[in-house]
Motif scaffolding. Structure first.
Motif, mmCIF file in Angstrom:
data_model
loop_
_atom_site.group_PDB
_atom_site.id
_atom_site.type_symbol
_atom_site.label_atom_id
_atom_site.label_comp_id
_atom_site.label_asym_id
_atom_site.label_seq_id
_atom_site.Cartn_x
_atom_site.Cartn_y
_atom_site.Cartn_z
ATOM 1 N N MET A 1 86.388 -12.901 61.058
ATOM 2 C CA MET A 1 86.849 -14.064 60.330
ATOM 3 C C MET A 1 86.247 -14.069 58.936
ATOM 4 S SD MET A 1 86.294 -18.048 61.231
ATOM 5 C CE MET A 1 85.123 -18.490 59.968
ATOM 6 N N ASN A 2 87.054 -14.419 57.973
ATOM 7 C CA ASN A 2 86.596 -14.499 56.597
ATOM 8 C C ASN A 2 85.804 -15.796 56.406
ATOM 9 O OD1 ASN A 2 86.235 -14.601 53.873
ATOM 10 N ND2 ASN A 2 88.403 -14.624 53.337
ATOM 11 N N PRO A 3 84.505 -15.718 56.101
ATOM 12 C CA PRO A 3 83.717 -16.945 55.966
ATOM 13 C C PRO A 3 84.138 -17.806 54.784
ATOM 14 C CG PRO A 3 82.415 -15.044 55.361
ATOM 15 C CD PRO A 3 83.707 -14.526 55.913
ATOM 16 N N TYR A 4 84.872 -17.235 53.834
ATOM 17 C CA TYR A 4 85.299 -17.994 52.667
ATOM 18 C C TYR A 4 86.779 -18.337 52.732
ATOM 19 C CZ TYR A 4 80.753 -16.703 51.052
ATOM 20 O OH TYR A 4 79.405 -16.558 50.966
ATOM 21 N N ALA A 5 87.345 -18.364 53.924
ATOM 22 C CA ALA A 5 88.757 -18.689 54.075
ATOM 23 C C ALA A 5 89.002 -20.151 53.729
ATOM 24 C CB ALA A 5 89.200 -18.420 55.504
ATOM 25 N N LYS A 6 90.218 -20.405 53.246
ATOM 26 C CA LYS A 6 90.615 -21.781 52.965
ATOM 27 C C LYS A 6 90.856 -22.503 54.287
ATOM 28 C CE LYS A 6 92.682 -20.415 48.642
ATOM 29 N NZ LYS A 6 93.912 -20.019 47.988
ATOM 30 N N PRO A 7 90.813 -23.829 54.290
ATOM 31 C CA PRO A 7 90.989 -24.563 55.552
ATOM 32 C C PRO A 7 92.256 -24.196 56.314
ATOM 33 C CG PRO A 7 90.237 -26.051 53.849
ATOM 34 C CD PRO A 7 90.499 -24.721 53.188
ATOM 35 N N SER A 8 93.341 -23.925 55.594
ATOM 36 C CA SER A 8 94.590 -23.593 56.283
ATOM 37 C C SER A 8 94.567 -22.180 56.862
ATOM 38 C CB SER A 8 95.768 -23.730 55.318
ATOM 39 O OG SER A 8 95.598 -22.830 54.236
ATOM 40 N N GLU A 9 93.623 -21.355 56.442
ATOM 41 C CA GLU A 9 93.559 -19.972 56.909
ATOM 42 C C GLU A 9 92.547 -19.773 58.022
ATOM 43 O OE1 GLU A 9 92.419 -18.097 53.305
ATOM 44 O OE2 GLU A 9 94.439 -17.992 52.510
ATOM 45 N N LYS A 10 91.781 -20.802 58.363
ATOM 46 C CA LYS A 10 90.689 -20.638 59.314
ATOM 47 C C LYS A 10 91.146 -20.594 60.763
ATOM 48 C CE LYS A 10 87.186 -22.700 56.431
ATOM 49 N NZ LYS A 10 86.351 -23.851 56.202
ATOM 50 N N ARG A 45 81.322 -21.183 63.262
ATOM 51 C CA ARG A 45 81.904 -20.964 61.936
ATOM 52 C C ARG A 45 80.908 -21.351 60.842
ATOM 53 N NH1 ARG A 45 86.913 -23.664 62.430
ATOM 54 N NH2 ARG A 45 87.706 -21.753 63.327
ATOM 55 N N ARG A 46 80.204 -22.480 61.040
ATOM 56 C CA ARG A 46 79.187 -22.881 60.056
ATOM 57 C C ARG A 46 78.072 -21.851 59.964
ATOM 58 N NH1 ARG A 46 79.967 -28.000 62.327
ATOM 59 N NH2 ARG A 46 78.163 -27.721 63.659
ATOM 60 N N SER A 51 75.187 -17.666 56.995
ATOM 61 C CA SER A 51 74.694 -16.301 56.928
ATOM 62 C C SER A 51 75.274 -15.574 55.717
ATOM 63 C CB SER A 51 75.061 -15.561 58.218
ATOM 64 O OG SER A 51 74.723 -14.213 58.121
ATOM 65 N N ALA A 52 76.559 -15.786 55.466
ATOM 66 C CA ALA A 52 77.203 -15.136 54.322
ATOM 67 C C ALA A 52 76.591 -15.627 53.011
ATOM 68 C CB ALA A 52 78.702 -15.397 54.344
ATOM 69 N N ARG A 53 76.341 -16.929 52.925
ATOM 70 C CA ARG A 53 75.725 -17.465 51.704
ATOM 71 C C ARG A 53 74.334 -16.882 51.496
ATOM 72 N NH1 ARG A 53 77.985 -22.410 53.469
ATOM 73 N NH2 ARG A 53 75.969 -23.041 54.302
ATOM 74 N N ARG A 54 73.547 -16.813 52.567
ATOM 75 C CA ARG A 54 72.197 -16.238 52.455
ATOM 76 C C ARG A 54 72.259 -14.785 52.003
ATOM 77 N NH1 ARG A 54 68.944 -18.139 57.870
ATOM 78 N NH2 ARG A 54 68.611 -20.296 57.273
ATOM 79 N N ALA A 59 71.473 -10.712 47.865
ATOM 80 C CA ALA A 59 72.013 -9.597 47.086
ATOM 81 C C ALA A 59 71.950 -9.903 45.595
ATOM 82 C CB ALA A 59 73.446 -9.302 47.518
ATOM 83 N N LEU A 60 72.248 -11.146 45.222
ATOM 84 C CA LEU A 60 72.195 -11.547 43.814
ATOM 85 C C LEU A 60 70.767 -11.454 43.288
ATOM 86 C CD1 LEU A 60 73.627 -12.752 41.336
ATOM 87 C CD2 LEU A 60 73.093 -14.996 42.272
#
Length: 68
Positions: A1-10, A45-46, A51-54, A59-60
């Motif tokens: 699942m794409n963690p940055y998906a839009k609400p309609s794509e989740k 999902r949260r 995890s993706a944000r961390r 990486a940044l």
């Protein structure tokens, strides 16, 4: 699942809401059990998003340290 998906794509794949067209005599799960399952999916999902944000933040920071 794409963690940055839009609400309609989740609501895709395994985590999509299962619509059950069964009478209550056949449906064994209670309303509370269905809600608990739905909340577990939302919590997962949260956790994926967190995890993706961390990961992106780490990486940044590594990239900034590398450029110095």
């Amino acid at each position: 699942m794409n963690p940055y998906a839009k609400p309609s794509e989740k609501k895709v794949r395994e985590n999509r809401p299962k619509i059950s067209h069964l009478p209550s005599a056949i449906e064994t799960r209670t309303r509370q059990e269905r809600l608990a399952e739905k909340q577990a999916v939302a919590a997962e999902r949260r956790a994926i998003k967190k995890s993706a944000r961390r990961h992106l933040k780490q990486a940044l920071l590594e990239e900034l340290d590398e450029s110095d």
